[in-house]
Design an enzyme around this catalytic site. Structure first.
Site, PDB file in Angstrom:
ATOM      1  N   GLY A 110       0.362  -5.813  40.864  1.00  0.00           N
ATOM      2  CA  GLY A 110       1.485  -4.884  40.889  1.00  0.00           C
ATOM      3  C   GLY A 110       1.767  -4.401  39.481  1.00  0.00           C
ATOM      4  O   GLY A 110       1.279  -3.359  39.053  1.00  0.00           O
ATOM      5  N   SER A 111       2.524  -5.192  38.731  1.00  0.00           N
ATOM      6  CA  SER A 111       2.798  -4.822  37.343  1.00  0.00           C
ATOM      7  C   SER A 111       1.525  -4.788  36.502  1.00  0.00           C
ATOM      8  O   SER A 111       1.401  -3.978  35.583  1.00  0.00           O
ATOM      9  CB  SER A 111       3.794  -5.816  36.731  1.00  0.00           C
ATOM     10  OG  SER A 111       5.049  -5.738  37.388  1.00  0.00           O
TER      11      SER A 111
ATOM     12  N   TRP B 273       2.301  -1.627  49.027  1.00  0.00           N
ATOM     13  CA  TRP B 273       3.573  -1.001  48.660  1.00  0.00           C
ATOM     14  C   TRP B 273       3.426   0.518  48.530  1.00  0.00           C
ATOM     15  O   TRP B 273       3.961   1.128  47.609  1.00  0.00           O
ATOM     16  CB  TRP B 273       4.131  -1.585  47.358  1.00  0.00           C
ATOM     17  CG  TRP B 273       4.152  -3.080  47.345  1.00  0.00           C
ATOM     18  CD1 TRP B 273       3.400  -3.922  46.576  1.00  0.00           C
ATOM     19  CD2 TRP B 273       4.944  -3.922  48.188  1.00  0.00           C
ATOM     20  NE1 TRP B 273       3.683  -5.230  46.876  1.00  0.00           N
ATOM     21  CE2 TRP B 273       4.633  -5.265  47.851  1.00  0.00           C
ATOM     22  CE3 TRP B 273       5.893  -3.677  49.186  1.00  0.00           C
ATOM     23  CZ2 TRP B 273       5.230  -6.346  48.495  1.00  0.00           C
ATOM     24  CZ3 TRP B 273       6.489  -4.755  49.810  1.00  0.00           C
ATOM     25  CH2 TRP B 273       6.161  -6.067  49.460  1.00  0.00           C
TER      26      TRP B 273
ATOM     27  N   GLN C 216      32.879  -2.888  46.283  1.00  0.00           N
ATOM     28  CA  GLN C 216      34.074  -3.657  45.931  1.00  0.00           C
ATOM     29  C   GLN C 216      35.340  -2.821  46.066  1.00  0.00           C
ATOM     30  O   GLN C 216      36.359  -3.296  46.580  1.00  0.00           O
ATOM     31  CB  GLN C 216      33.944  -4.175  44.491  1.00  0.00           C
ATOM     32  CG  GLN C 216      35.039  -5.135  44.069  1.00  0.00           C
ATOM     33  CD  GLN C 216      34.922  -6.491  44.744  1.00  0.00           C
ATOM     34  OE1 GLN C 216      33.848  -6.867  45.200  1.00  0.00           O
ATOM     35  NE2 GLN C 216      36.016  -7.224  44.831  1.00  0.00           N
TER      36      GLN C 216
ATOM     37  N   GLU D 193       7.902   2.116  40.603  1.00  0.00           N
ATOM     38  CA  GLU D 193       7.408   2.850  39.423  1.00  0.00           C
ATOM     39  C   GLU D 193       7.435   1.975  38.171  1.00  0.00           C
ATOM     40  O   GLU D 193       7.689   2.460  37.060  1.00  0.00           O
ATOM     41  CB  GLU D 193       8.221   4.129  39.180  1.00  0.00           C
ATOM     42  CG  GLU D 193       8.240   5.084  40.354  1.00  0.00           C
ATOM     43  CD  GLU D 193       6.951   5.853  40.536  1.00  0.00           C
ATOM     44  OE1 GLU D 193       6.060   5.757  39.682  1.00  0.00           O
ATOM     45  OE2 GLU D 193       6.833   6.541  41.557  1.00  0.00           O
TER      46      GLU D 193
ATOM     47  N   THR E  91       8.679  -2.250  37.358  1.00  0.00           N
ATOM     48  CA  THR E  91       9.962  -2.951  37.342  1.00  0.00           C
ATOM     49  C   THR E  91      10.694  -2.666  36.027  1.00  0.00           C
ATOM     50  O   THR E  91      10.088  -2.258  35.034  1.00  0.00           O
ATOM     51  CB  THR E  91       9.760  -4.462  37.471  1.00  0.00           C
ATOM     52  OG1 THR E  91       9.079  -4.938  36.301  1.00  0.00           O
ATOM     53  CG2 THR E  91       8.946  -4.812  38.712  1.00  0.00           C
TER      54      THR E  91
END
Length: 390
Positions: A139-140, A164, A343, A370, A372
């Site tokens: 991935g990375s 992915w 919140q 795109e 992390t």
């Protein structure tokens, strides 16, 4: 479904044509996206008809040359279109950014014959693209990919699995990075692969916490044969092509993050103005007013950051560090802003009757795709400290 307080963002656009484009986008949003967005996301409906409309309207090829069916628009304009789409429905904003990313390799590195043959259909002919870089084990560390393309006469035969993949299984074409040589970045080549090529199949879409209408799936390449005429750039040039595309793609994700954050601010503002407690509007309480002010300030800062990077790109200057900064800041800000919106709405914010909880779930993925945000920090630091730093 409660009515939101979305108000058009005041934009400073460079041309009358750009202003007309934004008006067209807002019209499409109001007619085709906004009325059913919550139901469509809950049902995980992919908006193929919306992408077809965007293509016919010239909105899927904005930053590419007019001679090939594009809009010849600067990134400064294109990204604001993406932001508007993402504010309405992130599935459409991210999909537009991913399609633009999938076209980047051919538009920037293809031969004139390849561009003339394929780009018109990709930019304005209704075809939708996807970008295939990540894999189950890379991935990375994208340079560690294992998907391989082997030369066989005038063809290449691709075997492996990509993971992915946004639009996996619904795209019409895939820009695919595969290993054609030695290990590492130098042995990677780019290919343009039609979705109906024999041996190419998609797994069942991933079950995600948000962005339900956008299918994300693994792609399997089992002896997928493509002619050499669909190789993009030179052999071994693929990783450089991929990195060039990602610099631009990160700006697309930054714009998407600002869009989601803006939608959350609008939702929070409308709720503060309509909700009453202790005999008066909760907008009168200073603690809540300050939260809203901080949220709006972060949106404006993010928008300014991605536009500054876009203007560098438009004038031909290096923008990689600024793109990483924009992606990092805007997506982190979107996560904070959407969390604060939930919140502010209290119990209502935690229900699916209001879109705030969807914005919060959607914002999370923008810190991951795109590259992390940890990777973005590495990119920024490496640029600041010099190429010898690790």
């Amino acid at each position: 479904m409660p009515e939101t307080g979305h108000q058009p963002v005041e934009r400073h656009l460079p041309t009358e044509e750009a202003r007309d484009l934004l008006s067209l986008v807002r019209d499409v949003v109001q007619r085709e996206i906004a009325p059913t967005v919550n139901e469509d996301e809950q049902a995980a409906r992919f908006p193929r008809e919306v992408f077809a409309l965007l293509s016919r309207s010239g909105l899927l090829g904005l930053p590419y040359p007019e001679e090939f069916g594009g809009g010849d628009q600067p990134y400064e304009v294109y990204l604001q279109v993406v932001e508007e789409l993402a504010a309405a429905r992130l599935t459409v904003g991210v999909g537009t950014s991913v399609h633009t990313l999938a076209c980047h390799a051919l538009a920037g590195f293809g031969t004139k014959e390849q561009r003339a043959t394929h780009l018109p259909g990709m930019l304005g002919g209704g075809r939708l693209g996807a970008y295939c870089l990540s894999e189950p084990t890379s991935g990375s560390d994208a340079a560690a990919m294992r998907t391989r393309a082997a030369r066989d006469g005038d063809d290449w035969v691709i075997d492996g699995t990509k993971a992915w993949i946004t639009h996996g299984g619904v795209a019409d074409f895939y820009t695919v990075l595969a290993r054609t040589g030695e290990e590492g970045a130098a042995g990677i080549t780019a290919f343009l692969v039609p979705a109906d090529t024999p041996g190419l199949s998609a797994a069942k879409p991933e079950r995600k916490m948000g962005l339900s209408g956008s299918p994300t799936a693994q792609l399997h390449f089992d002896g997928v044969r493509v002619p050499d005429s669909r190789r993009i750039g030179e052999e071994g040039q693929g990783f450089r092509i991929a990195l060039a595309a990602l610099d631009s793609g990160r700006l697309g994700i930054a714009a998407c993050a600002v869009g989601v954050a803006q939608a959350a601010v609008d939702e929070a503002r409308a709720f503060l103005q309509s909700r009453r407690q202790f005999g008066r509007p909760i907008a009168d309480f200073q603690g809540l007013r300050f939260m809203l002010a901080d949220m709006a300030t972060q949106v404006e800062a993010g928008r300014s950051l991605y536009l500054a990077a876009a203007r560098l790109r438009d004038t031909g200057q290096p923008f990689g560090r600024q793109a990483a900064m924009a992606k990092l800041f805007c997506s982190d800000a979107a996560m904070r802003i959407t969390t604060d919106a939930v919140q502010l709405l209290g119990g209502y914010g935690y229900t699916s009757d209001f879109p705030a909880e969807r914005y919060m779930r959607e914002a999370k993925v923008l810190q991951i795709v795109e590259g992390t945000n940890q990777i973005q920090r590495m990119v920024v630091a490496r640029d600041l400290l010099g190429p010898e730093s690790r």
